[in-house]
Design a protein around this motif. Structure first.
Motif, PDB file in Angstrom:
ATOM      1  N   LEU A  38       0.760  -1.311   0.033  1.00 57.22           N
ATOM      2  CA  LEU A  38       0.073  -0.042  -0.091  1.00 57.22           C
ATOM      3  C   LEU A  38       0.756   1.129   0.029  1.00 57.22           C
ATOM      4  CD1 LEU A  38      -2.978  -1.164   2.238  1.00 57.22           C
ATOM      5  CD2 LEU A  38      -2.918  -0.751   0.014  1.00 57.22           C
ATOM      6  N   HIS A  42       0.777   4.022  -2.963  1.00 59.38           N
ATOM      7  CA  HIS A  42       0.482   5.466  -2.809  1.00 59.38           C
ATOM      8  C   HIS A  42       1.567   6.263  -3.414  1.00 59.38           C
ATOM      9  CE1 HIS A  42      -2.966   5.542  -0.283  1.00 59.38           C
ATOM     10  NE2 HIS A  42      -2.490   4.740   0.802  1.00 59.38           N
ATOM     11  N   PHE A  77      -9.321  -3.299  -4.640  1.00 58.86           N
ATOM     12  CA  PHE A  77      -9.821  -3.468  -3.513  1.00 58.86           C
ATOM     13  C   PHE A  77     -10.223  -1.854  -2.753  1.00 58.86           C
ATOM     14  CE2 PHE A  77     -10.452  -4.498   0.877  1.00 58.86           C
ATOM     15  CZ  PHE A  77     -11.520  -5.315   1.007  1.00 58.86           C
ATOM     16  N   TYR A  78      -8.950  -1.310  -2.890  1.00 62.17           N
ATOM     17  CA  TYR A  78      -8.982   0.031  -2.074  1.00 62.17           C
ATOM     18  C   TYR A  78      -9.215   1.049  -2.899  1.00 62.17           C
ATOM     19  CZ  TYR A  78      -6.270  -2.930   1.151  1.00 62.17           C
ATOM     20  OH  TYR A  78      -5.980  -4.237   2.163  1.00 62.17           O
ATOM     21  N   THR A  79     -10.289   1.910  -2.266  1.00 57.99           N
ATOM     22  CA  THR A  79     -10.799   3.015  -2.992  1.00 57.99           C
ATOM     23  C   THR A  79      -9.781   4.066  -3.422  1.00 57.99           C
ATOM     24  OG1 THR A  79     -11.817   4.059  -1.153  1.00 57.99           O
ATOM     25  CG2 THR A  79     -13.156   2.630  -2.193  1.00 57.99           C
ATOM     26  N   MET A  80      -8.823   4.265  -2.921  1.00 59.69           N
ATOM     27  CA  MET A  80      -8.048   5.392  -2.863  1.00 59.69           C
ATOM     28  C   MET A  80      -7.229   5.329  -4.087  1.00 59.69           C
ATOM     29  SD  MET A  80      -6.383   6.393   0.795  1.00 59.69           S
ATOM     30  CE  MET A  80      -5.744   7.817   0.170  1.00 59.69           C
TER      31      MET A  80
ATOM     32  N   SER B  85     -12.480   4.719  10.599  1.00 63.09           N
ATOM     33  CA  SER B  85     -13.387   4.777   9.354  1.00 63.09           C
ATOM     34  C   SER B  85     -15.016   4.915   9.764  1.00 63.09           C
ATOM     35  CB  SER B  85     -13.041   3.866   8.492  1.00 63.09           C
ATOM     36  OG  SER B  85     -11.796   3.746   8.268  1.00 63.09           O
ATOM     37  N   ARG B 124      -5.381   5.020   8.646  1.00 63.92           N
ATOM     38  CA  ARG B 124      -5.971   4.926   7.073  1.00 63.92           C
ATOM     39  C   ARG B 124      -5.405   5.813   6.411  1.00 63.92           C
ATOM     40  NH1 ARG B 124     -12.188   7.686   7.483  1.00 63.92           N
ATOM     41  NH2 ARG B 124     -11.739   7.340   5.334  1.00 63.92           N
ATOM     42  N   GLY B 165      -3.283   2.820   5.094  1.00 61.18           N
ATOM     43  CA  GLY B 165      -3.971   1.908   4.161  1.00 61.18           C
ATOM     44  C   GLY B 165      -4.433   2.551   3.090  1.00 61.18           C
ATOM     45  N   GLY B 166      -5.411   1.829   2.321  1.00 61.72           N
ATOM     46  CA  GLY B 166      -5.541   2.571   0.974  1.00 61.72           C
ATOM     47  C   GLY B 166      -7.088   2.871   0.607  1.00 61.72           C
ATOM     48  N   GLY B 167      -7.572   3.028   1.665  1.00 60.05           N
ATOM     49  CA  GLY B 167      -9.059   3.630   1.751  1.00 60.05           C
ATOM     50  C   GLY B 167     -10.156   2.312   1.539  1.00 60.05           C
ATOM     51  N   ALA B 168     -10.469   1.817   2.811  1.00 57.23           N
ATOM     52  CA  ALA B 168     -11.451   0.637   3.051  1.00 57.23           C
ATOM     53  C   ALA B 168     -11.917   0.448   4.277  1.00 57.23           C
ATOM     54  CB  ALA B 168     -10.896  -0.737   2.474  1.00 57.23           C
ATOM     55  N   ILE B 170     -13.555  -1.717   5.942  1.00 55.21           N
ATOM     56  CA  ILE B 170     -13.320  -3.058   6.524  1.00 55.21           C
ATOM     57  C   ILE B 170     -11.842  -3.103   7.185  1.00 55.21           C
ATOM     58  CG2 ILE B 170     -12.665  -4.262   4.414  1.00 55.21           C
ATOM     59  CD1 ILE B 170     -14.774  -5.564   7.021  1.00 55.21           C
ATOM     60  N   CYS B 171     -10.816  -2.616   6.705  1.00 60.82           N
ATOM     61  CA  CYS B 171      -9.669  -2.586   7.274  1.00 60.82           C
ATOM     62  C   CYS B 171      -9.735  -2.404   8.739  1.00 60.82           C
ATOM     63  CB  CYS B 171      -8.515  -1.895   6.440  1.00 60.82           C
ATOM     64  SG  CYS B 171      -8.446  -2.881   4.778  1.00 60.82           S
ATOM     65  N   SER B 180      -4.306  -6.375   5.663  1.00 58.88           N
ATOM     66  CA  SER B 180      -3.873  -5.261   4.908  1.00 58.88           C
ATOM     67  C   SER B 180      -2.486  -4.848   5.099  1.00 58.88           C
ATOM     68  CB  SER B 180      -4.969  -4.102   5.104  1.00 58.88           C
ATOM     69  OG  SER B 180      -4.460  -2.908   4.412  1.00 58.88           O
ATOM     70  N   ARG B 185      -5.340  -7.774   0.107  1.00 61.07           N
ATOM     71  CA  ARG B 185      -6.915  -7.324   0.203  1.00 61.07           C
ATOM     72  C   ARG B 185      -7.204  -7.411   1.674  1.00 61.07           C
ATOM     73  NH1 ARG B 185      -9.941  -8.085  -4.951  1.00 61.07           N
ATOM     74  NH2 ARG B 185     -11.741  -8.342  -3.708  1.00 61.07           N
ATOM     75  N   GLY B 186      -8.056  -6.340   2.112  1.00 57.81           N
ATOM     76  CA  GLY B 186      -8.432  -6.456   3.587  1.00 57.81           C
ATOM     77  C   GLY B 186      -9.626  -7.458   3.684  1.00 57.81           C
ATOM     78  N   ASN B 187      -9.570  -8.845   3.401  1.00 59.44           N
ATOM     79  CA  ASN B 187     -10.360  -9.788   3.761  1.00 59.44           C
ATOM     80  C   ASN B 187     -10.401 -10.308   5.329  1.00 59.44           C
ATOM     81  OD1 ASN B 187     -11.562  -9.641   1.496  1.00 59.44           O
ATOM     82  ND2 ASN B 187     -10.580 -11.358   0.663  1.00 59.44           N
TER      83      ASN B 187
END
Ligand SMILES: Cc1cc2nc3c(=O)[nH]c(=O)nc-3n(C[C@H](O)[C@H](O)[C@H](O)COP(=O)(O)O)c2cc1C
Ligand code: SF4
Ligand code: FES
Lengths: 192, 446
Positions: A38, A42, A77-80, B85, B124, B165-168, B170-171, B180, B185-187
């Motif tokens: 991640l 970025h 998966f990540y929205t950013m 979040s 986040r 993080g990357g914007g989720a 659920i994380c 993550s 993926r943040g499962n």
């Protein structure tokens, strides 16, 4: 260095970005380089015009020593992470409950009207603005809120505050300093 | 005025630098713990303090720490959950950006207690600017000898890193967060095994919220018993409340546990009442995931007792007439608020944020959003309310992680307390969908 909205065919990280990536990779056990996924995405997004083209993602895979698919599944998966080209400024408008209570729907319409861009579509005709709706940005007490790169614009509930944000963005001649550059902290810090 | 244990110095000029922070007593807990206490003694103080996790679930922190597996020769980790979040919650962001050293001090003292030699703050991704504030403060802490090798000559080593993080949403769930942090993926993971046994890189791991960690220095400095004197019953200490929505003075308030909800909303020390001179209609008291309550039930319990800002009082009556303190995201809604619209908005959020692993959550949140959307837009049918309730019911308890419940509870609660407003939307769609329409009350349904 000029900002580009089109990723070069064979992208390469600048020396400064590469140095930052090397620093970050040391934060994880040597056999866990993938952990840097991640943070490196970025950096890649900042370095290559605000989005991560497939070639850029392949570069991330190469740098981390993982398979390209491992990057694709994360970037989607990540929205950013933006998977398509974006305007010079991406306005991320919070649309979640607390912001909606304080007028985020109206703000979105207003921003669409002023910029001519539509949420979820391409950049405005002048290439300046992309509008994106996002979920709660952890600023609910200062709603409605828009994030542009690292900066939070808060309490955008008056014409003046919206104008002030847009004119600041319009007059930003140079792209904002990349985070790992020696130019100090982005001005976002002073305002938050 | 209540005591401020975390935020007393938050507005001091330069408190984000180590010099000023130390002038105000900063890093004392590190010295005290490392020089005069064994790790287990620190854990013991945290147990005595009664501190409960501030991330939402309210699980006793000391107890969680005592579950950490400690196999010989295997590294263990402390990971701070700074994903913040949950809609309505914005306390951790403020705490970290204004008092970065408080979190770092807490991380050092807590890592020492747990025997972790590497710790991470997972923040986040939207808060990259806060990540930089933290990294600057961490560099100062290294330079002052509070981090790195042989801290204060004790032989204890600790490295501390911040990870974006990357914007989720659920994380924020602790096992998704660990996935993550491993670059995936943040499962959320199936449990057991719990992180205390198999967490980051399959090693024993404790995950704690920012505010929980930030409370550790004061607990170590003053002692767990002192800390436990503040508050009521099993709700000890202070809590940061993120107040938002239709309030005169939204913002972050550090309250002593036990402040009456009515005082919190209306007194000038806190939120200063409802904006525009309007009436309060409803409150979501603990972040978007907890049940909404109408004005009568948020101010007083079903038994007519004043409702207090504690874990117990807010949940008095269970979900029939109560709610939860959760993360302390306090969302107030005035009399003009459309409950259907708000419920739809939150359902859209959960549908958007579902990781998609389990079908009850992935499909169920989709149906909740769809049905609420059509009711809100004037296309609902009489059956829809029961279908909503039944979809919510079928998600609950049938998923890998609690996001499923978080999506279902707000819907069930909205129907429970505001059914007539849903019926009005269905029976009088033209009136209900007029811009600015306000539910006129039960009478119209007669
Ligand atoms: C969907 C979901 C989102 C969550 N988001 C957060 C969060 O943003 N921050 C947080 O501290 N805990 C969050 N939690 C709770 C964590 O899983 C975990 O319980 C918490 O970090 C433990 O810390 P604590 O014991 O100090 O509260 C979330 C849980 C779920 C199910
Ligand atoms: S409940 Fe939802 S978010 Fe949680 S694991 Fe299942 S699909 Fe993912
Ligand atoms: S709802 Fe917009 S910042 Fe939280």
């Amino acid at each position: 260095m000029e900002s580009t909205t089109n990723a070069p065919v064979k992208p390469r990280f600048s020396a400064a970005a590469q140095a930052e990536i090397d620093r970050i990779c040391k934060q994880y056990p040597a056999d866990r380089r993938k952990s840097a996924m991640l943070p490196v995405l970025h950096i890649a997004q900042s370095e290559f015009g605000g989005w991560v083209a497939p070639e850029v993602q392949d570069l991330v895979a190469e740098v981390l020593g993982v398979k390209p698919i491992e990057v694709y599944e994360v970037s989607t998966f990540y929205t950013m992470f933006n998977l398509k080209p974006v305007g010079k400024h991406v306005l991320e408008i919070c649309r979640t409950g607390p912001c909606q209570l304080r007028g985020s729907d109206e703000l979105t319409l207003e921003l669409e009207r002023i910029t001519g861009a539509k949420v979820g579509e391409g950049p405005s005709a002048d290439g300046l603005f992309t509008l994106k709706e996002v979920e709660c940005l952890a600023a609910c007490g200062f709603a409605p809120v828009v994030q542009v790169r690292e900066k939070y614009y808060e309490q955008l509930d008056t014409e003046e505050s919206v104008d002030a944000m847009l004119s600041e963005l319009r007059t930003m001649v140079h792209r904002p300093a990349l985070p790992w550059e020696e130019t100090g902290l982005p001005n976002a810090v002073a305002n938050n | 005025m209540g005591r401020k244990l975390l935020t007393e110095h938050i507005n001091v000029e330069g408190i984000d630098t180590i010099e000023v922070y130390r002038k105000h007593g900063g890093y004392r807990s590190v010295e005290k713990a490392i020089k005069t206490m064994t790790p287990d003694e620190v854990v013991e103080e945290v147990k005595k303090s009664g501190l409960r996790g501030r991330g939402g679930a309210g699980f006793p922190t000391g107890l969680k720490w005592s579950f950490l597996a400690k196999p010989e020769g295997v590294p263990r980790y402390l990971v701070c959950n700074a994903d913040e979040s949950e809609p309505g919650t914005f306390k951790d962001r403020q705490l970290m950006s204004k008092l970065p050293h408080l979190l770092i001090e807490g991380m050092i003292t807590s890592s020492y207690a747990l025997g972790a030699n590497t710790s991470y703050i997972y923040i986040r991704g939207e808060l990259l600017y806060v990540l930089r504030i933290l990294e600057k403060a961490i560099a100062e802490a290294y330079a002052a000898g509070f981090l790195g090798k042989n801290i204060l000559g004790s032989g204890y080593d600790l490295d501390l890193y911040v990870h974006p993080g990357g914007g989720a949403y659920i994380c924020g769930e602790e096992t998704a967060l660990l996935e993550s942090l491993e670059g995936k993926r943040g499962n959320p993971r199936n449990k057991p095994p719990f992180p205390a046994v198999s967490g980051l890189y399959a090693r024993p791991t404790v995950v704690n919220n920012v505010e929980s960690i930030a409370a550790v220095p004061v607990i170590v400095n003053e002692g767990g018993d002192e800390y436990a004197k503040i508050g009521i019953g099993r709700s000890t200490g202070t809590k940061l409340i993120s107040a938002c929505g239709h309030l005169n003075k939204p913002g972050i308030y550090e309250i002593e546990m036990g402040v009456p909800v009515e005082e919190f909303i209306y007194s000038d020390e806190y939120c200063g009442g409802i904006w525009k001179g309007r009436e309060l209609k409803a409150v979501v008291a603990g972040g978007s995931s907890v049940p909404i309550l109408p004005k009568e039930l948020i101010l007083k319990t079903a038994a007519g007792e004043p409702r207090l800002m504690t874990y117990e009082s807010l949940s008095d009556g269970g979900f029939v007439t109560g709610t939860m303190l959760g993360s302390g995201g306090f969302i107030a809604m005035d009399e003009t608020t459309c409950i259907v619209r708000n419920t739809w908005n939150f359902s859209r959020f959960y549908h958007h944020e579902s990781c998609g692993q389990c079908s009850p959550c992935r499909e169920g949140t989709g149906w909740l959003e769809k049905i609420l959307h059509r009711i809100e837009h004037g296309h609902g049918t009489e059956r829809d309310i029961d279908v909503l309730a039944s979809v919510a019911k079928q998600i609950e308890g049938n998923t890998i992680c609690p996001l499923g419940e978080a999506a279902a509870w707000p819907v069930s609660a909205a129907i429970r307390h505001f059914r007539d407003e849903f019926e009005w939307h269905i029976r009088h769609p033209q009136e209900a969908t007029r811009p600015g329409a306000v539910f006129p009350g039960k009478a119209v349904l007669a």
